[in-house]
Design an enzyme around this catalytic site. Structure first.
Site, mmCIF file in Angstrom:
data_model
loop_
_atom_site.group_PDB
_atom_site.id
_atom_site.type_symbol
_atom_site.label_atom_id
_atom_site.label_comp_id
_atom_site.label_asym_id
_atom_site.label_seq_id
_atom_site.Cartn_x
_atom_site.Cartn_y
_atom_site.Cartn_z
ATOM 1 N N HIS A 43 48.523 26.713 33.916
ATOM 2 C CA HIS A 43 48.988 27.179 35.221
ATOM 3 C C HIS A 43 49.886 26.726 35.694
ATOM 4 O O HIS A 43 51.243 27.104 36.151
ATOM 5 C CB HIS A 43 48.543 28.883 36.153
ATOM 6 C CG HIS A 43 48.187 29.867 35.376
ATOM 7 N ND1 HIS A 43 48.244 30.641 34.436
ATOM 8 C CD2 HIS A 43 46.443 30.479 35.733
ATOM 9 C CE1 HIS A 43 47.755 31.440 34.352
ATOM 10 N NE2 HIS A 43 46.490 30.871 35.309
ATOM 11 N N ASP A 94 42.307 31.913 27.701
ATOM 12 C CA ASP A 94 41.533 32.651 28.937
ATOM 13 C C ASP A 94 42.272 33.227 28.839
ATOM 14 O O ASP A 94 43.722 34.215 28.192
ATOM 15 C CB ASP A 94 42.498 31.513 29.685
ATOM 16 C CG ASP A 94 42.479 31.639 31.379
ATOM 17 O OD1 ASP A 94 41.387 30.763 31.864
ATOM 18 O OD2 ASP A 94 43.055 32.673 31.487
ATOM 19 N N HIS A 152 44.223 35.147 31.159
ATOM 20 C CA HIS A 152 45.969 34.482 31.692
ATOM 21 C C HIS A 152 46.413 34.351 30.373
ATOM 22 O O HIS A 152 45.490 33.060 30.379
ATOM 23 C CB HIS A 152 45.571 33.922 33.156
ATOM 24 C CG HIS A 152 44.778 35.228 34.088
ATOM 25 N ND1 HIS A 152 43.794 34.526 34.245
ATOM 26 C CD2 HIS A 152 44.798 36.413 34.806
ATOM 27 C CE1 HIS A 152 43.464 35.268 35.049
ATOM 28 N NE2 HIS A 152 43.921 36.229 35.823
ATOM 29 N N ASP A 167 36.879 33.879 31.004
ATOM 30 C CA ASP A 167 37.360 34.934 32.045
ATOM 31 C C ASP A 167 38.284 36.094 31.489
ATOM 32 O O ASP A 167 38.239 37.308 31.646
ATOM 33 C CB ASP A 167 38.969 35.164 33.076
ATOM 34 C CG ASP A 167 39.619 33.931 32.854
ATOM 35 O OD1 ASP A 167 39.840 33.318 31.534
ATOM 36 O OD2 ASP A 167 40.909 33.814 33.655
#
Ligand code: ZN
Length: 309
Positions: free
Chosen positions: A126, A163, A165, A246
């Site tokens: 991120h 991931d 996200h 995740d």
């Protein structure tokens, strides 16, 4: 086959805040899982600190200076945004997390090992070129990719991100760079809100969105039918994995339904592809994963597949 595990105890010295999901126990859980007998053949190396030159291949000087300049007293935190904080050991952890990817790329590109896994935190995907974000300080995967190009004359590097996200930071770092392909599967809608299929960069960005509650079949379909074929067509000389766990069904931060076997399945597919098109070269770096037992068993399944694949 020998696989290199790169980590550093400094990565345990970073914390975002009291009682934060991205906590030192995450890394402890992963490292404990990798102490099992079946992982005795892993080669182990301490992560070096990334150099400023290596960080500046992705990040603006103001960003690097700001992160490295924040060193609060023990027991205190400086919050950089609502969910990303730095403690006394955070700057050192960030340097080692980025440096692990550098060391892994060096070992794989020199042919010392075929695959490497970086057990590190803070995660990276991120962090944008000009700002930290979402538990991430430096863009570990993008820094590793640029290092492979700058130091090992790799002409094309692919970053594969599973991931849950979207890796907005990695995408922002490489979306105008035709030498780097970015392929990501992620829940949509979900944090950080980027990663729509329409976002194509210079043709080098491939996003596959999955609805909340998606079962493993959709995840496998996205990789088998969309993302892996795009990687194969790109013919990278190195594959870097942003390995977040995740998307596991037990993870508290998102709503996908994956299990350990799904991470193993994708890792095997990636290793097969790497063996066919880029000498087997795969470097993986840890991103998210917030249910500790699920994180530990998923990372173990991933590393097992790197070793067997
Ligand atoms: Zn994540």
């Amino acid at each position: 086959m020998n696989v290199l595990l790169v980590t550093h105890h400094a990565c345990l010295g970073h914390s975002n805040a009291d009682d934060h999901p991205e906590c030192p126990d995450r890394l402890r859980a992963v490292l404990r899982a990798l102490e099992a007998e079946e992982f005795a053949l892993l080669l182990r190396e301490e992560a070096p600190e990334a150099t400023e030159e290596q960080l500046l291949r992705v990040h603006r000087p103001e960003h690097v200076g700001a992160v490295l300049g924040i060193r609060p007293p023990e027991g205190e935190w400086v919050m950089l945004d609502a969910e990303t904080g730095m403690a006394a050991g955070s700057a050192d952890a960030a340097l080692r997390a980025a440096g692990a990817g550098i060391a892994a790329v060096d070992a794989v590109c020199r042919g010392e090992v075929k695959r490497a896994f970086c057990a590190v935190r803070p995660p990276g995907h991120h962090a944008e070129p000009d700002r930290p974000m979402g538990f991430c300080l430096f863009s570990n995967a993008a820094i590793a990719a640029r290092h492979a190009i700058a130091a090992h004359r790799m002409r094309r590097v692919a970053i594969l991100d599973f991931d849950v996200h979207h890796g907005n930071g990695t995408q922002a770092a490489v979306e105008r760079d035709p030498a780097i392909l970015f392929a990501s599967s992620h829940q949509w809608p979900c944090y950080p809100g980027t990663g729509h299929e329409r976002e194509r960069g210079v043709g080098n960005i491939h996003n596959a969105t999955l609805p909340p509650g998606a079962e493993p079949g959709l995840f496998r379909e996205a990789w088998r039918d969309i993302l892996l074929p795009a990687v194969e067509e790109f013919v990278p000389e190195l594959i870097i994995i942003s390995a977040g766990f995740d998307a596991h069904a037990r993870d508290p931060l998102a709503q996908l339904r994956l299990r350990e076997a799904d991470f193993a399945w994708l890792t095997e597919r990636i290793c097969d592809l790497a063996d066919r098109i880029c000498g087997g070269r795969v470097v993986s770096t840890l991103e998210g994963g917030y249910d500790l037992p699920a994180l530990a068993s998923s990372a173990a399944a991933h590393v097992r597949a790197l070793m067997n694949g």
